[in-house]
Design an enzyme around this catalytic site. Structure first.
Site, PDB file in Angstrom:
ATOM      1  N   THR A  81       0.868  -1.302   0.112  1.00 42.33           N
ATOM      2  CA  THR A  81      -0.011   0.094  -0.039  1.00 42.33           C
ATOM      3  C   THR A  81       0.971   1.278  -0.133  1.00 42.33           C
ATOM      4  O   THR A  81       1.350   1.409   0.952  1.00 42.33           O
ATOM      5  CB  THR A  81      -0.857  -0.067   1.141  1.00 42.33           C
ATOM      6  OG1 THR A  81      -1.840  -1.141   1.101  1.00 42.33           O
ATOM      7  CG2 THR A  81      -1.721   1.161   1.315  1.00 42.33           C
ATOM      8  N   LYS A 156      -7.488   1.447  -2.416  1.00 43.52           N
ATOM      9  CA  LYS A 156      -7.071   0.869  -0.940  1.00 43.52           C
ATOM     10  C   LYS A 156      -7.161   1.976  -0.244  1.00 43.52           C
ATOM     11  O   LYS A 156      -7.413   1.754   1.084  1.00 43.52           O
ATOM     12  CB  LYS A 156      -5.618   0.227  -1.410  1.00 43.52           C
ATOM     13  CG  LYS A 156      -4.810  -0.010   0.101  1.00 43.52           C
ATOM     14  CD  LYS A 156      -6.034  -1.195   0.594  1.00 43.52           C
ATOM     15  CE  LYS A 156      -5.304  -1.619   2.168  1.00 43.52           C
ATOM     16  NZ  LYS A 156      -3.857  -2.247   2.096  1.00 43.52           N
ATOM     17  N   LYS A 224       0.776   4.686   8.415  1.00 46.21           N
ATOM     18  CA  LYS A 224       1.266   4.806   7.258  1.00 46.21           C
ATOM     19  C   LYS A 224       0.289   5.215   6.357  1.00 46.21           C
ATOM     20  O   LYS A 224       0.106   5.868   5.434  1.00 46.21           O
ATOM     21  CB  LYS A 224       2.318   3.984   6.970  1.00 46.21           C
ATOM     22  CG  LYS A 224       2.971   4.223   5.673  1.00 46.21           C
ATOM     23  CD  LYS A 224       2.300   3.291   4.393  1.00 46.21           C
ATOM     24  CE  LYS A 224       2.377   1.763   4.894  1.00 46.21           C
ATOM     25  NZ  LYS A 224       1.788   1.094   3.587  1.00 46.21           N
TER      26      LYS A 224
END
Length: 272
Positions: A81, A156, A224
């Site tokens: 990701t 995502k 993150k």
């Protein structure tokens, strides 16, 4: 995920910067390589899954990186990701070498990875997606082609925004229940069967009640992902106050040393 590829009959080459982490896969029949470049030269399709955008750039284009060994016509599938914008840049650099790149981040945590039931969101060329579909089917159950390069990463981030807000709602709801003296299991049952039910409530709510903060997905990685979502929202010029709040709470958890906890460990910010 790698074991599931072997189980599906694929011949697998593997690399990890910590060589010992390849041993279990070697016992299943995988062949370990000392560098990404060496692995790439022996592979038609390469799958990467690392922590953040700079890590993907390093494994692709750094010294002894994949790009040094990739043959024209091969495919790179990045299941990390990372930044959608940088993903498009990486895909363009690989295209100059006649190599296609698919961005295919996943959702489902460690349980989904082990069971081969991940949700996989794929961006890139349609032909490359069709070619690699059997690999995705070995690793996941809900596989969605989302469109051109970068769209998998964008999807995502949407997933992480929605999941994070559901997670924060679950934690605040259980905090209220605890302070109000409610029976936690009855509260889980009552709310989970109604309109406020969610994956986070059903799967992580009971773990909070049991004080089980072992990671399925770690706080440091969740933080993150939210950082990426906040940055991308800024690029789009849209205001996302809920996402910003979630990012602040996860950053606070990271600063308090909770980074290796499961994301349900966000609850511990208020336990004191």
């Amino acid at each position: 995920m790698a074991a599931n590829l072997i189980g599906a009959g694929f011949s697998l080459n593997v690399y990890n910067r910590t060589p010992g982490k390849c041993e279990a896969l070697e016992q299943l029949g995988a062949r370990a390589y000392p560098t990404p470049a060496g692995l790439a030269s022996a592979s038609e399709v390469v799958v990467t899954i690392v922590s953040d955008t700079p890590d993907v750039e390093a494994v692709l284009f750094g010294e002894n990186g994949l790009a040094e060994g990739l043959d024209p016509g091969s495919v790179v599938i990045d299941m990390s990701t990372i930044s959608p914008t940088r993903t498009v840049e990486f895909a363009a650099r690989l295209a100059d070498r006649q190599v296609e790149m698919l961005d295919a981040p996943v959702s489902g945590g460690d349980k989904g990875a082990i069971a081969g039931t991940l949700s996989i969101m794929v961006g890139g060329g349609q032909e490359a997606f069709n070619r690699c579909l059997p690999l995705f089917e070995a690793m996941g159950k809900n596989i969605v082609y989302t469109g051109p390069s970068g769209n998998g990463q964008k999807t995502k981030l949407v997933n992480q925004v929605v999941g994070s807000l559901n997670l924060l709602a679950m934690i605040e709801g259980l905090r209220m229940a605890e302070q109000a003296g409610l029976d936690p299991q009855r509260t889980l049952d009552a709310v989970g069967a109604g309109a406020a039910g969610s994956w986070m409530w059903t799967h992580l709510g009971p773990r909070v009640v049991r004080r089980d903060f072992a990671p399925g997905f770690m706080i440091r990685l969740h933080q993150k992902d939210l950082r990426l979502a906040v940055e991308f929202a800024r690029d789009l010029g849209i205001d996302m106050p809920g996402t910003a709040l979630s990012h602040e709470r996860f950053t606070e958890a990271l600063q308090q040393g909770l980074g290796e906890q499961g994301n349900q460990g966000l609850y511990k910010l208020w336990e004191a």
